[in-house]
Design an enzyme around this catalytic site. Structure first.
Site, PDB file in Angstrom:
ATOM      1  CE  LYS A 120     -16.616  -2.631  -4.126  1.00 16.60           C
ATOM      2  NZ  LYS A 120     -17.845  -2.634  -3.387  1.00 16.60           N
ATOM      3  CG  ASP A 138     -19.104   2.388  -4.313  1.00 17.91           C
ATOM      4  OD1 ASP A 138     -19.352   3.234  -5.197  1.00 17.91           O
ATOM      5  OD2 ASP A 138     -19.037   2.687  -3.108  1.00 17.91           O
TER       6      ASP A 138
END
Ligand code: SF4
Length: 212
Positions: A120, A138
Site C-alpha cells: 500500500k 486502504d
C-alpha cells in the site's frame, strides 16, 4: 456495475474536485515516503503535526539517519507505534543512502524492499510522487469499492486489481484520492451519508441511509 455507471461516478467526483490531493503534508518524494510510513494506524492530521516539527530539521535520508532512532522518536512520539516506526525509517534511510544514492526509487520492488514499506505504501508513493497509475487500497477505498459496486472484492488485492481494470483510463491516476476522500467524509464506515452523496443514484449499495 456497468462501465457507463463507473464513468459517470468518476466524472462527477472529478467535477467536484478536479485536482485531488493527499491530505498528508509533503514537498518531496522522500518526505511523502516518510509521512506514509508514519501514517499506518494513525491519522493524517497527527502525522502532519509531527512532520511539521521534523521536516524543517531533517527531511533527507542523510539528515534523518543522523538523528538516530532516539532522536527521530522525539519528533514522532505523538504517533502510534512510534518506536517501531522510528526503527523502520532509520533503517530505510540507511538503505536509501546505500542502494539508491539517497533518492527514493521508482519501482515497486525497490520500495517494498525497504523496512516498513508494504504494497500500500509503495502504491501511494508511486502514484502520488511519481504519477504512476497504481491503486493504494486502504480501508476507505476497500469499503467504497464494495458498497458502490465499482470494484467488489473479498481482499484488498482483489479490489486493487479490479480497480486497475475497471476505473476509466482518464481517471486512473487520481481515482484513489477521490475514493479515499469519499470514504472519509461521505461513505463513512459506521453510517454512510447517502442523503448527501453525489453518486447515490449510481451506487448499488443495498442498505442506503437517508442521512445527510
Ligand atoms: S450512496 Fe451511500 S453507500 Fe453509496 S456511495 Fe454514497 S454514501 Fe456510500
Amino acid at each position: 456495475m456497468n462501465a457507463a455507471k463507473r464513468l459517470e461516478i468518476f466524472r462527477r467526483l472529478h467535477e467536484d474536485n478536479p485536482d485531488p490531493k493527499t491530505e498528508l503534508a509533503y514537498s518531496t518524494p522522500f518526505e511523502l515516503l516518510v509521512a506514509v510510513t508514519l501514517s499506518a494506524q494513525s491519522t493524517d492530521v497527527g502525522v502532519n503535526k509531527a512532520t511539521a516539527r521534523l521536516f524543517p530539521v531533517a527531511n533527507t535520508p542523510q539528515t534523518i539517519y543522523a538523528l538516530g532512532v532516539e532522536g527521530l522518536s522525539d519528533y514522532i512520539k505523538t504517533i502510534g507505534l512510534y518506536n517501531s516506526k522510528a526503527k523502520n525509517v532509520i533503517e530505510a534511510c540507511r538503505l536509501l543512502i546505500e542502494r539508491h544514492g539517497g533518492e527514493v526509487p521508482q519501482t515497486r520492488e525497490a520500495l517494498e524492499a525497504l523496512p516498513g514499506v508494504g504494497r500500500k505504501t509503495a502504491n501511494v508513493v508511486l502514484n502520488t510522487a511519481f504519477r504512476q497509475p497504481t491503486m493504494a487500497v486502504d480501508t476507505h477505498i476497500f469499503r467504497v469499492s464494495n458498497r458502490t459496486g465499482i470494484a467488489p472484492g473479498k481482499t484488498v488485492l482483489e479490489v486493487e486489481k479490479k480497480l486497475l481494470k475497471f476505473v476509466p483510463k482518464d481517471y486512473l491516476l487520481d481515482a484513489h484520492h477521490w475514493l479515499i476522500l469519499h470514504g472519509r467524509y461521505v461513505c463513512q464506515a459506521r453510517k454512510p451519508r447517502c442523503g448527501s452523496c453525489r453518486i447515490e443514484d449510481l451506487c448499488e449499495y443495498k442498505h442506503k441511509t437517508s442521512d445527510d
